[in-house]
Structure formats: structure tokens, C-alpha cells
Design an enzyme around this catalytic site. Structure first.
Site, PDB file in Angstrom:
ATOM      1  N   GLY A 135       0.742  -1.374  -0.137  1.00 18.02           N
ATOM      2  CA  GLY A 135       0.107  -0.055  -0.093  1.00 18.02           C
ATOM      3  C   GLY A 135       0.782   1.365   0.057  1.00 18.02           C
ATOM      4  N   ARG A 162      19.285  10.981  -4.032  1.00 16.71           N
ATOM      5  CA  ARG A 162      20.086  12.184  -3.729  1.00 16.71           C
ATOM      6  C   ARG A 162      21.426  11.808  -2.869  1.00 16.71           C
ATOM      7  NH1 ARG A 162      17.852  18.152  -4.159  1.00 16.71           N
ATOM      8  NH2 ARG A 162      16.845  17.726  -6.088  1.00 16.71           N
ATOM      9  N   ARG A 168       1.219  -5.369  -5.582  1.00 15.37           N
ATOM     10  CA  ARG A 168       1.560  -6.449  -4.605  1.00 15.37           C
ATOM     11  C   ARG A 168       1.941  -7.363  -5.550  1.00 15.37           C
ATOM     12  NH1 ARG A 168      -0.441  -4.744   0.351  1.00 15.37           N
ATOM     13  NH2 ARG A 168      -1.848  -3.001   0.153  1.00 15.37           N
ATOM     14  N   ASP A 176       5.099  -4.720   5.894  1.00 16.60           N
ATOM     15  CA  ASP A 176       5.633  -6.111   6.460  1.00 16.60           C
ATOM     16  C   ASP A 176       5.604  -6.996   5.323  1.00 16.60           C
ATOM     17  OD1 ASP A 176       5.918  -7.771   8.760  1.00 16.60           O
ATOM     18  OD2 ASP A 176       4.465  -8.966   7.652  1.00 16.60           O
ATOM     19  N   THR A 194       4.236   2.871   5.389  1.00 20.31           N
ATOM     20  CA  THR A 194       2.990   2.593   5.416  1.00 20.31           C
ATOM     21  C   THR A 194       2.168   3.109   6.684  1.00 20.31           C
ATOM     22  OG1 THR A 194       1.271   0.737   6.653  1.00 20.31           O
ATOM     23  CG2 THR A 194       3.589   0.723   7.095  1.00 20.31           C
ATOM     24  N   ASP A 234       0.155   2.573   8.647  1.00 16.45           N
ATOM     25  CA  ASP A 234      -0.701   1.966   9.501  1.00 16.45           C
ATOM     26  C   ASP A 234       0.147   1.980  10.988  1.00 16.45           C
ATOM     27  OD1 ASP A 234      -3.026   0.895   8.474  1.00 16.45           O
ATOM     28  OD2 ASP A 234      -2.020  -0.571   7.344  1.00 16.45           O
ATOM     29  N   ASP A 238       2.304  -0.164  11.793  1.00 12.60           N
ATOM     30  CA  ASP A 238       2.395  -1.480  12.241  1.00 12.60           C
ATOM     31  C   ASP A 238       3.603  -2.349  12.132  1.00 12.60           C
ATOM     32  OD1 ASP A 238       2.145  -1.830   9.819  1.00 12.60           O
ATOM     33  OD2 ASP A 238       0.492  -3.177   9.816  1.00 12.60           O
ATOM     34  N   MET A 278      -8.858   3.408   9.315  1.00 12.91           N
ATOM     35  CA  MET A 278      -8.219   2.202   9.106  1.00 12.91           C
ATOM     36  C   MET A 278      -7.274   1.742  10.247  1.00 12.91           C
ATOM     37  SD  MET A 278      -6.565   2.968   5.072  1.00 12.91           S
ATOM     38  CE  MET A 278      -7.781   2.838   3.771  1.00 12.91           C
ATOM     39  N   ARG A 311      -6.388  -2.551  10.447  1.00 14.74           N
ATOM     40  CA  ARG A 311      -7.061  -3.909  10.561  1.00 14.74           C
ATOM     41  C   ARG A 311      -6.248  -4.662  12.026  1.00 14.74           C
ATOM     42  NH1 ARG A 311      -6.674  -4.876   5.226  1.00 14.74           N
ATOM     43  NH2 ARG A 311      -8.680  -3.989   4.173  1.00 14.74           N
ATOM     44  N   GLN A 361      -7.461   8.617   3.689  1.00 11.90           N
ATOM     45  CA  GLN A 361      -6.029   8.241   4.680  1.00 11.90           C
ATOM     46  C   GLN A 361      -5.006   7.958   4.061  1.00 11.90           C
ATOM     47  OE1 GLN A 361      -7.786   6.178   8.279  1.00 11.90           O
ATOM     48  NE2 GLN A 361      -9.428   5.847   6.821  1.00 11.90           N
TER      49      GLN A 361
END
Lengths: 319, 319, 319, 319
Positions: free
Chosen positions: A11, A25, A72, A103, A125, A127, A129, A169, A171, A251
Site C-alpha cells: 500500500g 540524492r 503487490r 511487512d 505504511t 498503519d 504496524d 484504518m 486491521r 487516509q
């Protein structure tokens, strides 16, 4: 080392472009040639690779998304597919790779490193996470987007004395909900890491009402339950005008915040240094406001942890 | 005339505060006392009425929502309930009323006028669905909120080569979808006023793909069908990664745009002038960039019309 | 401890309201009464003190400025004046004070503590120039405001192939210039902590031009020299269309960013805890992403330090 | 007609890209080839001309500045230079030209038309100072940028009880000051079209103060006097903390507002229609919310007029 490459995978998140710019750079600063791989591991396997110049990354630091595009490629778990990617890297004379993503992207980077090709992971990301870093690139922009939405919804909530459920968002990780809920002044924040019963939520709403609160905002991470479902459960049990707003894909977008551009610049530059130092198989991160790195192999097997102090603070301030 | 009052009713919209401010300041400029009625017709009936001073409307021009709050009172169609409202107005010595809101609010204003109490309607709704005015207060802010969301979604759409369905407000009126779709550069815009078949939409998507377009944005007004349902239909028939975003309530909030503050100031001031001129039962509006007024009784029976030239333009520019 | 108070002093900064809110809510959570002192130490001396309730700090977390207003009172260095302040605190039965502000405000808090009245300092200033904390409340919002301005100016700079000098705040501290310059992609960043000759600046501009760069952005902290003066010096020596923009007071305002609201919430809450723990004379801060506290007396005598790693990174990425 | 071209000239304004996009897409819709001329008339004379495709104008509708870049070429008043431009157009087989810009750009377009080459002018300037149109492309975005700055400054003005002088663009035209001042809730608005004495301004400030107003915002167009000079004069005569903010070049940049994108789309498309109808020498505009066109030769000799009703309204609402 003469030639390195960079790709974005999974994502997209705001600040990925700032990270790409930093890799290019910093690389050119150290007299490297830097290649861009388009469409993530998919583009790697298909040889979608182009040399990037200083000008290629001009005027992109403020842009959302990723100029290298993303994709993906679940098949990249297959060693045969990994070898195809490896061949493309060798064909272009590339000796090191920076992988910007989450991840899944790290797993790809780890696989290539295990095959002898040095990769460095950069956490991109929204998230937040990823293990091994307190913040990921895109998280700060995402929570600013969320609080902007909460501020807008508060206008209408307070004009109509409504209870609003806002689904954000997340999960498996509650960071977006927790940070934006606290910064947005939400009365209730629901995250996957800490289960709360519907009874608890209703108790709090009722206590707030008794204290004269006429409107209320509940932020719920999608990993807990859907906002629509939560609103339905609330409507059955409280006497209030309950509405729901699912923030969704806004988001992921937008011009990155200063903090994200800054973090992306630091992490992208550090990734190049690691390659130059011959340290493949590492993932960069920020811990205690210091740029650090860990073995990717460790990172991908560690669960992300939420800060319990913040959960406690959120509760104390939302009385 | 010595005393007038102002209320906001129905769904709130950005710029209502600027309109309230204009009513109060213009009134005081003409040596009137101005009263605020809280919670719309509900507050009118319940006597929730307070005198407003210059300071009451200080530092509110830039705030979303309405400081007078809003509510719906379906029972106000009942003449008995209307009379209760009338009594409250008489009790406070109020001689004229400015009603800021949409179609339902106008019906209330019309009923009171028919009972001999002069009311003036000011069009405040994001939907731009009031007859007698080319623009309503809040519409400009809403479409700016929508294009900001489209810009954010475009980041992620173009990074992933996705097709995005964005559902915007508009049950009966397609203005939000049409304007924001055109200004947001959407490839397809679906509005209630003009039916398009799913075949047509798919044809356009395919043509775009053949021309090299890798991502696509479809804006759909909620009155046509839900974004989720449209996305499902598309997924069955095209080979693309289709996602959906329902913008929801963020469209009602936010600091009003310059245009909305400006329009609200002009319309609010004009409403006071009409009361002073003894012209109750009118609704103000902007037509051909001129402040005008019509009989409310006409306005509430006229359907809103969309501009066919704009529909044509949107199609020509989205080739 | 039963009653505490809070004041904001010195230049206002975005997030001060979030800090006030945290002090009030955390205090009430621990069954304290919390008082607001208006207009800083000026209001303290004059007894401009009112009790704050949960509702007093409702819907303020997203507002710029400070609801308690601020002021400067240079006379507060005078022990006689300090005693007047002390009397007011005693008169209201207040036993602890949270002072939100910058260096000057800390001196006041330190003076009161030395007179036996426990005060805790919370760093609120956009300048990020307080010792004992890596970030001050308002800094993140200020740099986001600056990069938004840089992004806008880049539009016109690139359309016209111009060199732009952007003057930002920072008399003694270069943090705003350094962070926003790096995050804004500026080619040159001038800060008080590191002198650069005009020859150096011109060399860099010329090198960029040779590499094909057609526009260039220079961020200069006001403490180095005025933007107007720098632009004049450049115009004399390079062949370019040089323009200047002095960002000024917009840097102090605006809705606080998520990071500032979050930091303010954590610091405000911690300040109350310190008072409850009987630890007056401390200043809270964030160091290595952890909430810490130091003796105010130390903080006010320590110079603020800029991060040399960031200076180096900015140079490497602006080749 | 088979081939047309488009250029942007003079100061850039937000929405120019949306106008370019509309010219290209509308042209291609009618089976024309569309060429882009870079760097305005300067690029025309130097043959800096490239064919534009649908993809050339993809994802630009939301970008500030102009992808065709802009420049000023005072020498274009010289018939010899005009002929060089003409030769370039003939060399590429171009038969019509859309010129997006302000007054100076229109003079160039008029000159070419007089030499027999059909040009159509599109009003692109933030100043709203073109005759024959009620709004120019970029004006709406500029006033939104200004009110955003005023909102930010109000935060700090109200926190410190200050009087703020805000200098906005507008050498000869007061539209930016008048619209943004009214929409920003400024107490005093100074425009070139209506002289006010310093005594008047001071009277109003004093009256406001007596009524309890503790802070005050004055918007002054640069064409009246510099903000710094005005602040100095005020400081000498009133007892207030007067600060000044010169907004400068941020007013030219930023992502265009919905209204500007919409207007640009309509005007750009209409310009192509006029060329197709064989009507060179026209300037498009919006009057009474209708797209119109006038002879460029008339437009460039007519002074821009400000709306006196708006001046009156601003005064009445700023009591």
C-alpha cells in the site's frame, strides 16, 4: 558499490516520494548510480527498471503516492520468482536495493538478502504496524487527515447534538485510531489491541450525557468492527441520533506532513549508508528519536506493540 | 420594526455562521435588536430564544456548523405547533424572522408568513438544491472538501493503477457530484438528473484503458446508487482493481470557503433589508451574480434544475 | 492538593489549548479543582482568575491561540510584583500552578517556585528553543505551515524560473528554518547556529543552475538576516530573478497538528501528575520520545542545541 | 482549422493548468491537434513549442502554477518581434492561439490578431483586474489563501489583544483586499479604489475598542500603501500593539479551488469553440454567471471596476 536501486511496494503512503528522493540524492552524493524499479516486486521481476537522476526526484517531496508506483506480488514468496528478480538486478549491474513498504515488502527484501543480494527495508505504511520503529512513513500524515475529518464532523455533530462513529484504518493495529482519537478529542476510542464491551461504551456515553455533553465522537479501528455495525448496535441501546462515517482511502493520500517528509528523508538516507557500509538485510527505523536499524529477519517475526501509556492517557482525558 | 430573530434549521452547512453574523450586524447597523433562536423550529416552539449582540457573532465567520444549532421538527407542519411558535415570537416582541436552511425550513417560514408573521428564507444547504438561487450557502465549501478528497484518492489510485468509485452527497440533486467531478477531473460522473447505463460507464472505462489511462475516478451521487453497489457491478464486468470511498459527513463540515462566507454575508444582509422594507414571505438568492428574492411559496413548489451545459462540458473534457 | 491553576504566557503557539484541556481534564480526573488565569502573569497579578470545568475546555483541542489569552509582563522579574501574584494564588486557595510558555514564562514559574509556590513549566512556543525537550508545543504546526507556504511558492517559482528567499521565524534558534527547509526541499537553509558566507550560497546556486536547476528556494531564519537584505545581496551578484517572501505571523496560528495536540496532551497531563507528586519547580519535556522533567532552574540557564546530524543531512540532500 | 496552440503569460495563477487541460481536451474532442508553447511569448518567439496529448494534461487539474511555464517579454510590443512569433506559428502549421494571462498577455494576443492570426484571450490572474469578466482564474484560490492566513493571524491577534495590518496583493485593483477582508471578517479594508484617511481608520479602531473589541484586523491592498508604513502611522497615534504581516507570494500559489478549476474549464473550452467558429480577437469571461466574449481590443482599454455594493456591505458588517 556503484549501482543501487529503490522500489516501493504494498500500500502506498504519503512520504514515500520523500524517501525515494532521499535515496536518490544521498546515493548520487556518494557517487552512486541509482535506479528506480517501477511497480514494486512485480516491476522487478519484469525488468521495469530505469536510471534516476537528481532531476527525476525534483519537485516530488511534497507529493502523495509514489512516483515509482506500487503493486503487490504474492508470487514473490516463490523462490523461482525471486530468482527472476535477482537476474534483473544482476543484468543491470545493481548491487544493493532499498525496499520501501510494509511487512510484506520486508519479506521480499529478506528473501533477496537470503539469496545473497543486500537489501535494506524502509518502513512506509500509514498503519504504523512495523516492528523496529516507533513511527512509519505516512502515519503522521494519515492521523492529520483523520483529525481534519474529525474536526469537520464535530462541526455537524455539535450543530445537531449527534453521536458520531468514525471508522478509521487499522486491521491489526490501533495506532491510527488511538493517536487520531486522542488528538481529535474523541470520547471513545476502540482498538484491536484492547477489547471493550458495548456495555462499557454505552456507560461512557450515558455518563457524558449526564454531565451535559450533547454530542459525542467514537473512533473505531476497522479491525475491531465496522463502523456501520457499531452504529447499529448503539442505535438499539441508546436514545441518540447516531451517525457513521467511514473515512476510507483518503487516509492514504495527500501531501505528506513535515514530520513524514523529515522522517522519510532521514530513513532513506540512512538506508543508502547501510548499503555503502555493506550491511544488507537490515531495516531502518526511528526509536527514541534516533535512527536505528535491525535485522529484517527479526522485524518480520515481531509483533507490533501499542503504547499502553497512551491508552491510559486517552481514557483519563476523555472523562 | 424593532426586533427581529434568526434561526438555522435542517442539515447544517458551512457558512451558516457567516449568515447569522450578517443578520445580526446588519440588524444592529439599522438599530434593530436581534434575537437568536436555538435548535431551529424546535427551539422556537420551546422558547429557546436569546438576544444576540455584536460580540455574540465575533470570531464565528470562519467556523463550520451553526452556533444556533439546528434540528428538524416534522411536527411543525401542524398548525397548532406553528401557533405555539408564533406565540413565542409575540411574547418576545419579535416582528420578523430570518430562517436559514433548506427546503423543509422554507416550508416552516412560509407557514408562519401565511399566519401573518413576516419571514425571509436564506438558502443554507450543501446540496445546492433550492430553487430561486444558483448557489446555496455551503455548496462551495462542500465541493472543495470533495475535490480535496478526490485529490488524495488520486494519489493512491495512480500509485496502484486502480479504478475508484467515490460516493458523494446528493439524494435528488447532482450538483455536488457534477461540480466536484468536473473540478476533480473525474472520468465519469453519475447524477440523478441523467441516467446512464452500466454499459456506457464500462465502455468509457475501456476506451480510457485503451488510450493508456491506468487509473480512473468515478464520482457518483448517492441518489443514483450506493458507491458500494456500483463498485460491485463494475468488478463483475471489468478487469480492474476497483475500490470505493463513501465521503459521507465530512462534506457538511469545515471552515467555510471565501465564496460561501461572501455569499452568506450578502444574503444575510439582504434578508434583513427585506424585513425592514416590509417584505415578508420572500426567499433571497443569487441569480446571475445578483442578489434577488422570490416568494417562498413559489420556491418550495419549484424543482431545482441542473445546468445542461455543464453536463455536456464534463463529458467533453473527460474523453 | 485540592486546587491548581493554569496560565499561558509569552507568544502564543498552536496546541496551547490542547495543553490547557489536558491540565483541566487530568486535574478533574484526580478530583482537583482547576482554575484558569487569563492574560498570563499580568492576569495573575490582577486576579483575573476563574474556575474551569470540563465544559470550559470542550471543543478547543483543535483551536489555535489560547483561550486563556496571553501577555508579557516584564515587571514580573520584580519580587514585589511576584508577591502580588502569590497573594492572588493564596486568596483563591490555589496550591499549584502550570505555566505554559517559553523561556520568559519559565523564569516567572521559577521565581514563584523559589518563593515556595510549586510551579511546573510546559514548553509552549513555535520556536523549539527550550532546553530539556526535543520538541515544544507548536513547533510541528509551525513547520507544517511553513512547508505549505514553501509548496505554494514553489508553484510560482517553478512557473517563472525564479530564486525565492523565504524568511521564517527564529531569532536565536534555527529549528524552524532547518526542519521546514529540509521538509520543503529548499536548496539552501540559513540558520543562526551555523554561519555561511554569501559566497558559499552563491556557489551553490550557480552549481544548481549548471546542473539544470531553473528555480531555487532559500529558507533563512530571521536571526541570520532579513530576507529582504539577503535578496538584495543576491540580486547584486547573480543573474536571476530573485524574490522574497517574509512568512511572518501566520507561523504562530492555525489549528494544531496531530503531533502538537498529542504532545500537548501528554505534557499537560504530566504537569498535573508532578504537582500531585509534590514536585514543583520542574519543567516537562519530551526527550527520546519519552516524557521527562527537569528542574526549571537548570532549563532556563541552558542554551538550546541544534542537531548537527540534521544540518549535515540537509546539505547532502540539497546537492 | 486543424492545429491550435496555447500559452500562459505574465504572472502565474492557480487554475492555469486547468485551463490548459480544458483547451487540450476540448481541442482533441474536436479532432484538433493542440500545441503547447512554453515560457509565454518568449517561448513563442524562440520556437519552444511541443505537441500536447491527452496524457500531457493528465493529473494537472489540481496543480498550482503552469506546466507551460510563464515569462514576461516586454519586447513583444515591437512589431518585428511579433512577426518572429508569427513565423514560428506558421512554421508549425498552427492556425489559432489561446493566450491565458492578464492585461499584458491580452495586448500580445491583440497584436497577433491584428496581424491576421486569430487569438483568444483567457483571463488568468489572481488580481481580478481584467475587464469583460467578473472573475479571473486564480482569484478565488487567492482569496481563500488570504482568508486562511487571516484566520491564522486572528488566532494570535485574539490571544494577545493585538491590532494586525495584513497587506495583500493588488496594485491597482482592490478586489483581493475587499473580498478577503469581507470574508475574513476584517474590521477595516483599504483599497485603491476608495481613499480613506488615517483619521477615519483610527476613528473606527477607537469605536471598536469602546465597544469592547480587543483585537482588530486591517486588510490593506499593496496599491494603497505598504502594510509596514500603515502600521507605523497607526502606532504613532493609537495605544495598541500593532503588528504587520505582508502575505506576498503565497497568494499566487496552491492547488486551485473548485471554483477556479471549474471556471478555468469553462473558459478554456469556450476559447477553443471561438477559434473553431472563426472568431479570433476575442477574450472570454464570465458575466452574470454566463460565459461571454468581448473584443480583446475593447477589453484592454477598459478600466476594471469594483462593485460599490460590496464596499457598502463590508462597511455595514464591520461596525
Amino acid at each position: 558499490m556503484k549501482k543501487i536501486a529503490v522500489l516501493t511496494s504494498g500500500g502506498d503512503s504519503p512520504g514515500m516520494n520523500a524517501a525515494i528522493r532521499a535515496v536518490v540524492r544521498k546515493g548520487i552524493y556518494h557517487d552512486l548510480e541509482v535506479y528506480g524499479i517501477y511497480h514494486g516486486f512485480h516491476g522487478l521481476v519484469n525488468g521495469n527498471i530505469e536510471k534516476l537522476e537528481l532531476g527525476s526526484v525534483g519537485d516530488i517531496i511534497h507529493r502523495g503516492g509514489t512516483i515509482l508506483r506500487s503493486a503487490r506480488l504474492p508470487e514473490f514468496v516463490n523462490p523461482e520468482v525471486q530468482k527472476e528478480g535477482l537476474e534483473q538486478l544482476h543484468k543491470h549491474g545493481i548491487e544493493g536495493l532499498v525496499v520501501i513498504g510494509g511487512d510484506g515488502s520486508y519479506r521480499g527484501a529478506n528473501a533477496l538478502t537470503n539469496l545473497g543480494f543486500p537489501c535494506v527495508g524502509v518502513p512506509g505504511t500509514i498503519d504504523n504496524d512495523i516492528s523496529g520503529t516507533e513511527f512509519t512513513i505516512g502515519f503522521d500524515t494519515a492521523i492529520n487527515t483523520v483529525i481534519d475529518a474529525i474536526d469537520k464532523i464535530r462541526d455537524t455533530a455539535s450543530s445537531h447534538d449527534r453521536t458520531f462513529v468514525i471508522e478509521v484504518m487499522g486491521r491489526g493495529a490501533g495506532d491510527i485510531a488511538l493517536w487520531s482519537g486522542l488528538a481529535g478529542g474523541a470520547e471513545t476510542i476502540l482498538i484491536p489491541e484492547e477489547k471493550e464491551t458495548i456495555d462499557n461504551i454505552i456507560d461512557r456515553l450515558n455518563r457524558g450525557k449526564q454531565r451535559g455533553k450533547r454530542h459525542s465522537i467514537i473512533v473505531v479501528a476497522e479491525g475491531v468492527m465496522s463502523g456501520v455495525k457499531l452504529a447499529e448496535q448503539l442505535k438499539e441501546r441508546i436514545d441518540a441520533d447516531v451517525r457513521v462515517s467511514v473515512l476510507g482511502h483518503i487516509q492514504r493520500g495527500g501531501s505528506p506532513s513535515a514530520t513524514d517528509r523529515f522522517l522519510a528523508s532521514r530513513l532513506g538516507a540512512r538506508a543508502v549508508e547501510l548499503l555503502l557500509e555493506g550491511k544488507g538485510g537490515r531495516a531502518v527505523g526511528i526509536v527514541k528519536n534516533t535512527i536505528v536499524d535491525h535485522a529484517i529477519s527479526e522485524i518480520i517475526n515481531q509483533p507490533h506493540k501499542i503504547d499502553n501509556e497512551i491508552i491510559r492517557l486517552a481514557k483519563e482525558l476523555s472523562i
